[in-house]
Design a protein around this motif. Sequence first.
Motif, PDB file in Angstrom:
ATOM      1  N   LEU A 255       0.825  -1.209   0.000  1.00 19.68           N
ATOM      2  CA  LEU A 255       0.000   0.000   0.000  1.00 19.68           C
ATOM      3  C   LEU A 255       0.859   1.259   0.000  1.00 19.68           C
ATOM      4  CD1 LEU A 255      -3.024  -0.852   2.333  1.00 19.68           C
ATOM      5  CD2 LEU A 255      -2.795  -1.078  -0.140  1.00 19.68           C
ATOM      6  N   HIS A 256       2.047   1.174   0.570  1.00 17.91           N
ATOM      7  CA  HIS A 256       3.000   2.282   0.495  1.00 17.91           C
ATOM      8  C   HIS A 256       3.270   2.628  -0.965  1.00 17.91           C
ATOM      9  CE1 HIS A 256       6.809   4.425   1.774  1.00 17.91           C
ATOM     10  NE2 HIS A 256       7.084   4.161   0.490  1.00 17.91           N
ATOM     11  N   GLU A 257       3.544   1.610  -1.776  1.00 17.70           N
ATOM     12  CA  GLU A 257       3.842   1.843  -3.187  1.00 17.70           C
ATOM     13  C   GLU A 257       2.612   2.290  -3.958  1.00 17.70           C
ATOM     14  OE1 GLU A 257       6.691   2.055  -4.542  1.00 17.70           O
ATOM     15  OE2 GLU A 257       7.844   1.351  -2.827  1.00 17.70           O
ATOM     16  N   ALA A 258       1.472   1.671  -3.693  1.00 18.27           N
ATOM     17  CA  ALA A 258       0.243   2.056  -4.398  1.00 18.27           C
ATOM     18  C   ALA A 258      -0.096   3.518  -4.144  1.00 18.27           C
ATOM     19  CB  ALA A 258      -0.910   1.159  -3.965  1.00 18.27           C
ATOM     20  N   ALA A 259       0.178   3.999  -2.932  1.00 18.94           N
ATOM     21  CA  ALA A 259      -0.110   5.395  -2.596  1.00 18.94           C
ATOM     22  C   ALA A 259       0.713   6.343  -3.461  1.00 18.94           C
ATOM     23  CB  ALA A 259       0.174   5.653  -1.115  1.00 18.94           C
ATOM     24  N   HIS A 260       1.973   5.998  -3.717  1.00 20.60           N
ATOM     25  CA  HIS A 260       2.799   6.827  -4.604  1.00 20.60           C
ATOM     26  C   HIS A 260       2.149   6.950  -5.980  1.00 20.60           C
ATOM     27  CE1 HIS A 260       6.157   7.378  -1.946  1.00 20.60           C
ATOM     28  NE2 HIS A 260       6.498   6.104  -1.913  1.00 20.60           N
ATOM     29  N   GLY A 261       1.695   5.820  -6.522  1.00 19.89           N
ATOM     30  CA  GLY A 261       1.090   5.828  -7.848  1.00 19.89           C
ATOM     31  C   GLY A 261      -0.205   6.623  -7.901  1.00 19.89           C
ATOM     32  N   TYR A 262      -1.016   6.493  -6.867  1.00 22.27           N
ATOM     33  CA  TYR A 262      -2.292   7.211  -6.831  1.00 22.27           C
ATOM     34  C   TYR A 262      -2.064   8.718  -6.813  1.00 22.27           C
ATOM     35  CZ  TYR A 262      -6.827   8.884  -5.268  1.00 22.27           C
ATOM     36  OH  TYR A 262      -8.013   9.571  -5.165  1.00 22.27           O
ATOM     37  N   VAL A 263      -1.149   9.172  -5.975  1.00 16.24           N
ATOM     38  CA  VAL A 263      -0.899  10.613  -5.862  1.00 16.24           C
ATOM     39  C   VAL A 263      -0.217  11.131  -7.129  1.00 16.24           C
ATOM     40  CG1 VAL A 263       0.317  12.394  -4.539  1.00 16.24           C
ATOM     41  CG2 VAL A 263      -0.849  10.539  -3.347  1.00 16.24           C
ATOM     42  N   ALA A 264       0.677  10.326  -7.725  1.00 19.08           N
ATOM     43  CA  ALA A 264       1.299  10.738  -8.984  1.00 19.08           C
ATOM     44  C   ALA A 264       0.229  10.945 -10.059  1.00 19.08           C
ATOM     45  CB  ALA A 264       2.313   9.694  -9.433  1.00 19.08           C
ATOM     46  N   ARG A 265      -0.737  10.040 -10.123  1.00 21.99           N
ATOM     47  CA  ARG A 265      -1.823  10.198 -11.099  1.00 21.99           C
ATOM     48  C   ARG A 265      -2.622  11.465 -10.817  1.00 21.99           C
ATOM     49  NH1 ARG A 265      -6.729   5.968 -11.108  1.00 21.99           N
ATOM     50  NH2 ARG A 265      -7.120   7.117  -9.155  1.00 21.99           N
ATOM     51  N   HIS A 266      -2.860  11.741  -9.548  1.00 26.80           N
ATOM     52  CA  HIS A 266      -3.622  12.942  -9.171  1.00 26.80           C
ATOM     53  C   HIS A 266      -2.928  14.206  -9.663  1.00 26.80           C
ATOM     54  CE1 HIS A 266      -6.151  15.590  -6.745  1.00 26.80           C
ATOM     55  NE2 HIS A 266      -5.046  16.175  -6.315  1.00 26.80           N
ATOM     56  N   PHE A 267      -1.584  14.183  -9.649  1.00 28.62           N
ATOM     57  CA  PHE A 267      -0.837  15.377 -10.057  1.00 28.62           C
ATOM     58  C   PHE A 267      -0.379  15.318 -11.516  1.00 28.62           C
ATOM     59  CE2 PHE A 267      -0.473  15.807  -5.425  1.00 28.62           C
ATOM     60  CZ  PHE A 267      -0.780  17.155  -5.283  1.00 28.62           C
ATOM     61  N   GLY A 268      -0.929  14.401 -12.284  1.00 21.54           N
ATOM     62  CA  GLY A 268      -0.733  14.448 -13.730  1.00 21.54           C
ATOM     63  C   GLY A 268       0.097  13.359 -14.366  1.00 21.54           C
ATOM     64  N   ASP A 269       0.682  12.453 -13.571  1.00 19.14           N
ATOM     65  CA  ASP A 269       1.500  11.395 -14.164  1.00 19.14           C
ATOM     66  C   ASP A 269       0.738  10.066 -14.137  1.00 19.14           C
ATOM     67  OD1 ASP A 269       3.469   9.694 -15.075  1.00 19.14           O
ATOM     68  OD2 ASP A 269       4.400   9.487 -13.107  1.00 19.14           O
ATOM     69  N   PRO A 270       0.269   9.579 -15.281  1.00 26.17           N
ATOM     70  CA  PRO A 270      -0.506   8.337 -15.324  1.00 26.17           C
ATOM     71  C   PRO A 270       0.344   7.083 -15.496  1.00 26.17           C
ATOM     72  CG  PRO A 270      -0.516   9.330 -17.489  1.00 26.17           C
ATOM     73  CD  PRO A 270       0.357  10.217 -16.606  1.00 26.17           C
ATOM     74  N   THR A 271       1.672   7.198 -15.365  1.00 23.78           N
ATOM     75  CA  THR A 271       2.552   6.069 -15.654  1.00 23.78           C
ATOM     76  C   THR A 271       2.190   4.833 -14.834  1.00 23.78           C
ATOM     77  OG1 THR A 271       4.365   7.612 -16.121  1.00 23.78           O
ATOM     78  CG2 THR A 271       4.939   5.315 -15.795  1.00 23.78           C
ATOM     79  N   ALA A 272       2.017   4.995 -13.532  1.00 26.28           N
ATOM     80  CA  ALA A 272       1.701   3.852 -12.667  1.00 26.28           C
ATOM     81  C   ALA A 272       0.354   3.243 -13.042  1.00 26.28           C
ATOM     82  CB  ALA A 272       1.693   4.291 -11.204  1.00 26.28           C
ATOM     83  N   GLU A 273      -0.604   4.081 -13.360  1.00 24.45           N
ATOM     84  CA  GLU A 273      -1.922   3.582 -13.753  1.00 24.45           C
ATOM     85  C   GLU A 273      -1.824   2.785 -15.055  1.00 24.45           C
ATOM     86  OE1 GLU A 273      -6.436   5.309 -14.076  1.00 24.45           O
ATOM     87  OE2 GLU A 273      -4.810   6.555 -14.848  1.00 24.45           O
ATOM     88  N   GLN A 274      -1.060   3.286 -16.004  1.00 25.53           N
ATOM     89  CA  GLN A 274      -0.909   2.613 -17.291  1.00 25.53           C
ATOM     90  C   GLN A 274      -0.246   1.251 -17.145  1.00 25.53           C
ATOM     91  OE1 GLN A 274       1.285   5.605 -19.409  1.00 25.53           O
ATOM     92  NE2 GLN A 274      -0.540   6.808 -19.940  1.00 25.53           N
ATOM     93  N   GLU A 275       0.557   1.083 -16.106  1.00 21.57           N
ATOM     94  CA  GLU A 275       1.229  -0.190 -15.872  1.00 21.57           C
ATOM     95  C   GLU A 275       0.491  -1.056 -14.853  1.00 21.57           C
ATOM     96  OE1 GLU A 275       5.422  -0.008 -15.285  1.00 21.57           O
ATOM     97  OE2 GLU A 275       5.729   1.511 -16.836  1.00 21.57           O
ATOM     98  N   GLY A 276      -0.730  -0.633 -14.491  1.00 22.89           N
ATOM     99  CA  GLY A 276      -1.553  -1.423 -13.586  1.00 22.89           C
ATOM    100  C   GLY A 276      -1.068  -1.473 -12.162  1.00 22.89           C
ATOM    101  N   ARG A 277      -0.378  -0.421 -11.712  1.00 18.66           N
ATOM    102  CA  ARG A 277       0.205  -0.433 -10.372  1.00 18.66           C
ATOM    103  C   ARG A 277      -0.609   0.347  -9.352  1.00 18.66           C
ATOM    104  NH1 ARG A 277       5.493  -1.614  -9.958  1.00 18.66           N
ATOM    105  NH2 ARG A 277       4.976  -1.709  -7.729  1.00 18.66           N
ATOM    106  N   ILE A 278      -1.691   1.016  -9.757  1.00 22.20           N
ATOM    107  CA  ILE A 278      -2.561   1.662  -8.772  1.00 22.20           C
ATOM    108  C   ILE A 278      -3.649   0.657  -8.423  1.00 22.20           C
ATOM    109  CG2 ILE A 278      -4.016   3.629  -8.233  1.00 22.20           C
ATOM    110  CD1 ILE A 278      -2.564   5.255 -10.263  1.00 22.20           C
ATOM    111  N   THR A 279      -3.312  -0.266  -7.562  1.00 25.32           N
ATOM    112  CA  THR A 279      -4.204  -1.364  -7.228  1.00 25.32           C
ATOM    113  C   THR A 279      -3.892  -1.871  -5.830  1.00 25.32           C
ATOM    114  OG1 THR A 279      -4.850  -3.622  -7.831  1.00 25.32           O
ATOM    115  CG2 THR A 279      -2.606  -2.962  -8.355  1.00 25.32           C
ATOM    116  N   LEU A 280      -4.900  -2.459  -5.194  1.00 20.54           N
ATOM    117  CA  LEU A 280      -4.698  -3.090  -3.890  1.00 20.54           C
ATOM    118  C   LEU A 280      -4.289  -4.549  -4.040  1.00 20.54           C
ATOM    119  CD1 LEU A 280      -7.702  -1.626  -1.850  1.00 20.54           C
ATOM    120  CD2 LEU A 280      -5.372  -0.763  -2.056  1.00 20.54           C
TER     121      LEU A 280
END
Length: 219
Positions: free
Chosen positions: A21-46
């Motif tokens: 969840l530590h790592e997922a939180a990084h991806g979620y906040v990055a997406r919020h501020f404009g970087d969809p990289t983690a989402e595109q790689e399926g990393r914003i997930t529980l």
Amino acid sequence: MESLIATLAIWALPVLLAITLHEAAHGYVARHFGDPTAEQEGRITLNPFKHIDPVGTVLVPGAILALSSLLGGGGMLFGWAKPVPVNFNRLRRPKADMLWVAAAGPFMNFLMALGWALLLKFGLSDPLGTYAEPMREMGMAGIQINSVLMLLNLLPIPPLDGGRIVVSLLPHRLAWKFARIEPYGFPILLVLLFTGILGHILWPLIAIFQTLLATLFGF
């Protein structure tokens, strides 16, 4: 052997949640501020299997727990997941937004520490209940691993989250010079760990944080 199995059973869920969840939180906040990289790689997930690193999430924590159980010691438990990919150049304000992306992981550990403290409180409120002992032990395990990960990651050493926070806060010229430490960050951390300096830095901070939790929740 039974003691080791019991120890692993108690710690497995807290460690898995704390790291992934530590790592997922990084991806979620990055997406919020404009970087969809983690989402595109399926990393914003529980889904923990998306974040598990065989060495950092399984082997290292498991080995530490096994040695601690066999030797009767209380070593510092830590681990890591596969880092969530963040392209800071895709953030709307890369230098400023870096702070929030970096802080998201430790903040998630802080929230989880509160959750595990609440579980510990429930376990203590009915000490003779059927699930009281497992709740107490898992609550204490959750507090411990999240305290360590939160405070470890807040150390001002790139590429730890604390190092990225410092880079975000420093003026551009100093930030650029400080960021050049990043390739040496992990070796520095290993030196601090094996010389015992890391423990001398972290244990007092962990004790203070856990005392605050105990005061807040009354246990």
